[in-house]
Design an enzyme around this catalytic site. Structure first.
Site, PDB file in Angstrom:
ATOM      1  N   TYR A   1       0.885  -1.173   0.000  1.00 62.07           N
ATOM      2  CA  TYR A   1       0.000   0.000   0.000  1.00 62.07           C
ATOM      3  C   TYR A   1       0.918   1.218   0.000  1.00 62.07           C
ATOM      4  CZ  TYR A   1      -4.377  -2.527   0.683  1.00 62.07           C
ATOM      5  OH  TYR A   1      -5.479  -3.329   0.508  1.00 62.07           O
TER       6      TYR A   1
ATOM      7  N   THR B   1      -0.464  -1.954  -4.901  1.00 63.28           N
ATOM      8  CA  THR B   1      -1.916  -1.993  -5.118  1.00 63.28           C
ATOM      9  C   THR B   1      -2.423  -0.599  -5.462  1.00 63.28           C
ATOM     10  OG1 THR B   1      -2.188  -3.894  -3.688  1.00 63.28           O
ATOM     11  CG2 THR B   1      -4.138  -2.521  -4.019  1.00 63.28           C
TER      12      THR B   1
ATOM     13  N   HIS C   1      -9.327  -6.177  -6.722  1.00 59.45           N
ATOM     14  CA  HIS C   1      -9.338  -6.306  -5.267  1.00 59.45           C
ATOM     15  C   HIS C   1     -10.431  -7.283  -4.810  1.00 59.45           C
ATOM     16  CE1 HIS C   1      -7.105  -3.940  -2.099  1.00 59.45           C
ATOM     17  NE2 HIS C   1      -7.837  -4.739  -1.342  1.00 59.45           N
TER      18      HIS C   1
END
Ligand SMILES: Cc1cc2nc3c(=O)[nH]c(=O)nc-3n(C[C@H](O)[C@H](O)[C@H](O)COP(=O)(O)O)c2cc1C
Length: 404
Positions: free
Chosen positions: A169, A195, A298
């Site tokens: 992240y 991500t 996701h």
């Protein structure tokens, strides 16, 4: 708990053999729904673990796992879009020796099935990611951990007995990102996947609804906010030890492509981008220096009313044009799904929720059984289509029902 499960199973077997119940149409649905597996080995497909995990996992945690966003059409499309392609069987191929092995960035794994990053695995098992790592070890399978993993990455790698990949992240502060990257690299992580599909929030209706139904006191395990609900609490995640988390966001709404170059400048790890679904983004990702792409939404937890990832795979593969590996995840529940994704150009195929169902049900043996089931289904698909190894899987073995 094992005893209770065994007794319940025995009772169901007794009822199932009852001629009276047979005359009445078999076990009533409500009772059949009670069926729990006595051991991981009993499971015939991954859905049996889903049924069991649902009973064992507390409502709020189940909501976290199962949730999509809004009305969950993307979540459903992830699985149902696989039905567009049928498999074309081929005959008289010597399939007595099968090889499912897959090599990625110079490392060989037993199969192209990878375990996706799922955060906070202590919500499903007291040891969190550790039993998953042990299963990845015994099955020699690629494992990717989340930035918000619930155990220290060094312990996970120790259990795996080999490097794991890490999902990143980006946060909204580069010095925090730098600290995460440095720690991952020092731990021996060879590849990170950034991500990019959650830049600015989401609406996880199912998760919120089930949290509302959960009567337990969250504050005994979580940092809770003024409403009594658990807060994000990055400070409680092992990767953020020693990082100032005040005001720190997990992602940043102002992130742009230059982040990839910045990241490549500070690490020797391979950098993949996780969450690409458009051809234009795939082309740009390669231009910006990405070493790989993960086609992902996701697990249907980001944008509502999106396509299933398998529907986006062909255009991403076209955009990349063989320059870097393309991986995919989302809705993969069968070996035949894995086969179809490989046939459409994926190099590896991720499963998320299914291995967590195994983890919540039986810990390490549950995860191992999930991997065995999916790998065996993949092997059978390969046998039926006459592909003796991964390289022999090609689009020629698919029938596209939309362009038949
Ligand atoms: C409970 C849960 C937590 C997740 N946590 C993360 C995460 O921390 N980072 C990330 O990149 N993806 C995360 N994902 C997405 C998965 O990596 C993966 O893309 C998705 O689960 C694949 O779809 P599937 O669950 O249908 O197999 C999470 C998914 C779930 C279900």
């Amino acid at each position: 708990m094992q005893d209770i499960m065994a007794n319940r199973r025995a009772l169901l077997r007794f009822l199932a053999s009852s001629p009276l119940l047979a005359a009445a149409g078999g076990i009533p649905l409500a009772l059949a729904d009670e069926a729990l597996l006595a051991s991981a080995a009993e499971a015939l497909d991954v859905f049996e673990f889903e049924t069991m995990a649902r009973k064992l996992v507390p409502p709020a945690h189940w909501g976290y796992l199962a949730s999509g966003v809004d009305g969950e059409t993307t979540l459903r499309a992830n699985s149902s879009d696989y039905a567009r392609w049928h498999l074309k069987p081929r005959r008289f191929v010597d399939v007595s020796k099968m090889d499912l092995g897959m090599t990625l960035f110079g490392t060989r794994y037993k199969s192209p099935v990878l375990m996706c990053p799922i955060g906070s695995q202590r919500a499903f098992h007291p040891e969190g990611e550790l039993p998953v790592a042990r299963a990845a070890r015994t099955r020699d399978q690629l494992m990717m951990v989340s930035t918000v993993m619930s155990m220290p990455i060094e312990s996970i790698i120790e259990m795996r007995g080999a490097p794991v990949w890490m999902q990143l992240y980006t946060t909204n502060r580069f010095e925090a990102t730098l600290a995460l990257v440095k720690r991952a690299q020092a731990a021996g992580v060879p590849a990170i996947a950034v991500t990019v599909d959650l830049p600015a929030g989401r609406n996880t209706v199912t998760a919120s609804r089930l949290r509302r139904d959960d009567t337990r006191t969250c504050s005994s395990c979580h940092v809770v906010g003024p409403t009594g609900n658990p807060t994000g609490g990055l400070a409680t995640k092992p990767m953020f030890a020693g990082i100032d988390t005040k005001g720190l966001g997990q992602t940043s709404p102002s992130l742009t492509w230059d982040f990839i170059k910045r990241l490549k400048d500070i690490t020797t790890m391979k950098v993949l981008i996780k969450g690409i679904e458009a051809r234009e983004d795939a082309e740009r990702a390669v231009q910006e220096g990405a070493d790989g792409i993960v086609v992902s939404n996701h697990g249907g937890r980001a944008l509502e009313s999106g396509a299933g990832t398998i529907a986006s795979l062909p255009e991403v593969v076209k955009g990349v044009a063989g320059r870097v590996p393309v991986l995919i995840d989302g809705g993969v529940r069968r070996g035949t799904d894995v086969y179809k994704a490989l046939a459409l150009g994926a190099r590896a195929v991720g499963i998320g929720r299914p291995y967590i169902w195994g983890l919540a049900s039986f810990g390490q043996p549950g995860v191992e059984r999930v991997l065995d089931i999916v790998n065996n289904e993949l092997r059978l698909a390969m046998v039926g289509c006459g592909a003796r190894n991964i390289a022999e899987i090609s689009p020629a073995s698919l029938i596209d029902t939309q362009h038949a």
